[in-house]
Design an enzyme around this catalytic site. Structure first.
Site, short mmCIF file in Angstrom:
data_model
loop_
_atom_site.label_atom_id
_atom_site.label_comp_id
_atom_site.label_asym_id
_atom_site.label_seq_id
_atom_site.Cartn_x
_atom_site.Cartn_y
_atom_site.Cartn_z
N GLU A 157 0.80 -1.23 0.00
CA GLU A 157 0.00 0.00 0.00
C GLU A 157 0.83 1.28 0.00
O GLU A 157 0.53 2.21 0.75
CB GLU A 157 -0.97 0.00 1.20
CG GLU A 157 -1.90 -1.20 1.18
CD GLU A 157 -2.94 -1.18 2.30
OE1 GLU A 157 -2.86 -0.31 3.19
OE2 GLU A 157 -3.84 -2.04 2.28
N ASN A 165 2.17 -5.16 -3.23
CA ASN A 165 0.77 -5.48 -2.94
C ASN A 165 -0.01 -4.19 -2.65
O ASN A 165 0.47 -3.32 -1.92
CB ASN A 165 0.75 -6.38 -1.68
CG ASN A 165 -0.59 -7.01 -1.38
OD1 ASN A 165 -1.17 -7.66 -2.25
ND2 ASN A 165 -1.09 -6.86 -0.16
N HIS A 200 -10.26 -6.32 -2.57
CA HIS A 200 -11.38 -6.07 -1.65
C HIS A 200 -12.45 -5.36 -2.47
O HIS A 200 -12.35 -4.16 -2.75
CB HIS A 200 -10.93 -5.19 -0.48
CG HIS A 200 -9.90 -5.81 0.38
ND1 HIS A 200 -10.15 -6.93 1.14
CD2 HIS A 200 -8.60 -5.49 0.61
CE1 HIS A 200 -9.04 -7.26 1.81
NE2 HIS A 200 -8.09 -6.41 1.50
N GLU A 248 -6.08 -10.75 -1.26
CA GLU A 248 -6.94 -10.51 -0.09
C GLU A 248 -8.40 -10.50 -0.49
O GLU A 248 -9.20 -9.69 0.00
CB GLU A 248 -6.56 -9.19 0.59
CG GLU A 248 -5.09 -9.12 0.99
CD GLU A 248 -4.70 -7.83 1.72
OE1 GLU A 248 -5.58 -7.10 2.19
OE2 GLU A 248 -3.48 -7.59 1.82
N ASP A 286 -12.14 -10.47 -1.08
CA ASP A 286 -13.46 -10.56 -0.44
C ASP A 286 -14.40 -9.66 -1.23
O ASP A 286 -13.98 -8.66 -1.81
CB ASP A 286 -13.44 -10.23 1.07
CG ASP A 286 -12.71 -8.95 1.44
OD1 ASP A 286 -12.49 -8.09 0.58
OD2 ASP A 286 -12.35 -8.81 2.64
C1 XIL Z 1 -6.50 -6.10 8.19
C2 XIL Z 1 -6.84 -7.26 9.11
O1 XIL Z 1 -7.74 -8.11 8.45
C3 XIL Z 1 -7.45 -6.74 10.40
O2 XIL Z 1 -7.60 -7.81 11.33
C4 XIL Z 1 -6.57 -5.64 11.00
O3 XIL Z 1 -7.23 -5.09 12.12
C5 XIL Z 1 -6.28 -4.57 9.99
O4 XIL Z 1 -5.68 -5.15 8.85
N1 XIL Z 1 -5.05 -4.50 3.57
C6 XIL Z 1 -4.06 -5.32 4.07
C7 XIL Z 1 -4.34 -6.18 5.24
O5 XIL Z 1 -2.98 -5.41 3.46
O6 XIL Z 1 -3.20 -6.37 6.04
C8 XIL Z 1 -5.48 -5.64 6.07
O7 XIL Z 1 -5.77 -6.60 7.09
C9 XIL Z 1 -6.68 -5.36 5.22
C10 XIL Z 1 -6.35 -4.31 4.17
#
Ligand code: XIL
Length: 299
Positions: free
Chosen positions: A128, A171, A208, A235, A237
């Site tokens: 990020e 990422n 996401h 990641e 979802d």
């Molecule tokens: C999130 C986790 O799922 C949570 O449990 C935590 O409180 C915050 O981080 N991008 C990412 C992940 O790269 O590491 C994040 O994970 C979600 C967004």
């Protein structure tokens, strides 16, 4: 095949889940995890706040627990993440001197990637780093502000030495829409790294999603892959987990040879960081949702 991992393996891909170490004692959770997934990402346990809470004090207990689970179950392990502005301890954010921060960052990479050397399939070396929205530039962070934009290159070079066998990924989120300025900023970074021989092997599209992937998602996956890097959906979802949305997303990966794996960010909806979005493939009772069947059909 009758599980996500086995179905993905038919084409040499993995299908993984983010794992919370504290849930490994929940037998419903662990049963699904062990049965369905062939890759594991630590949801939080390999982040800087967990692994180096104070300077040069490395704490690997919770990360080791997840790594040990992966090893004992024969699962691949993704590394998440080495350099990120979030879940970063205040003592790092307070460093104002470039030489100090450079050595702190490199030490962190060396210690964390070094501990799991040879065990990690892919590392999210930098997470990020780009600004959300219209600029296509790096976001403000202690790393960019004190070290300049070269911190990314430095981090990747250090990671390559610390674990030469791991694939090294950049990422990020909101880089799934090909038309977004952020996507184009990351694309230019990867193209530049490849042109100059800076070590990078993969791009992680966090994925996401709201109710659907962006219409240009297939183009984005193919375009990054055409730079000569692997693409991983790291990641995934999708709000409310429509079967069509999941099928479209997974198909975009299956259509690109260099899209090598998919991770959902959790196992059951009750494990999701997204509260009441119900974005995953298993419901709160551990049952397969309609999106599960849709994914299995496409893999
Ligand atoms: C999130 C986790 O799922 C949570 O449990 C935590 O409180 C915050 O981080 N991008 C990412 C992940 O790269 O590491 C994040 O994970 C979600 C967004």
């Amino acid at each position: 095949a009758s599980t996500l991992g086995a179905a993905a393996a038919q084409s040499g891909r993995y299908f993984g889940a983010a794992v919370a170490g504290g849930k490994l004692g929940d037998s419903q959770y662990t049963t699904i995890l062990n049965r369905e997934f062939n890759s594991i990402t630590a949801e939080n346990e390999m982040k800087w706040d967990h692994t180096e809470p104070s300077r040069n004090n490395f704490t690997f207990g919770s990360a080791d627990r997840i790594a040990n689970h992966a090893r004992s179950q024969g699962k691949q392990l993704r590394g998440h993440t080495l350099v990120w502005h979030s879940q970063l301890p205040d003592w790092v954010k307070a460093i104002g001197d470039a030489n100090t921060l450079r050595s702190v960052m490199n030490n962190h990479i060396n210690q964390v990637a070094g501990r799991y050397r040879g065990q990690i399939h892919s590392w999210d070396v930098v997470n990020e780093a780009f600004e959300d929205g219209g600029s296509g530039a790096l976001r403000s962070s202690v790393f960019r502000n004190v070290l300049g934009t070269g911190f990314l290159e430095e981090a990747f070079r250090t990671a390559r030495t610390a674990d030469p066998a791991a694939k090294l990924c950049y990422n990020d989120y909101n880089i799934e829409d090909w038309n977004a300025a952020k996507t184009q900023g990351v694309y230019r970074l990867v193209r530049d790294f490849k042109a100059r021989g800076v070590p990078i092997d993969c791009v992680g599209l966090q994925s996401h999603f709201g109710n659907n992937p962006p219409g240009s998602f297939q183009t984005t996956v193919a375009s990054f892959a055409a730079l000569g890097v692997d693409v991983q959906l790291t990641e995934l979802d999708i709000s409310q987990a429509s079967p069509t949305a999941y099928a479209t997303t997974v198909r975009a990966c299956m259509n690109v040879a260099r899209c090598t794996g998919i991770t959902t960010w959790g196992v059951r909806d009750s494990d999701s960081w997204r509260g009441n979005d119900n974005p995953l493939l298993f419901d709160r009772s551990g049952n397969k949702k309609p999106a599960y069947d849709a994914v299995l059909t496409v893999l």
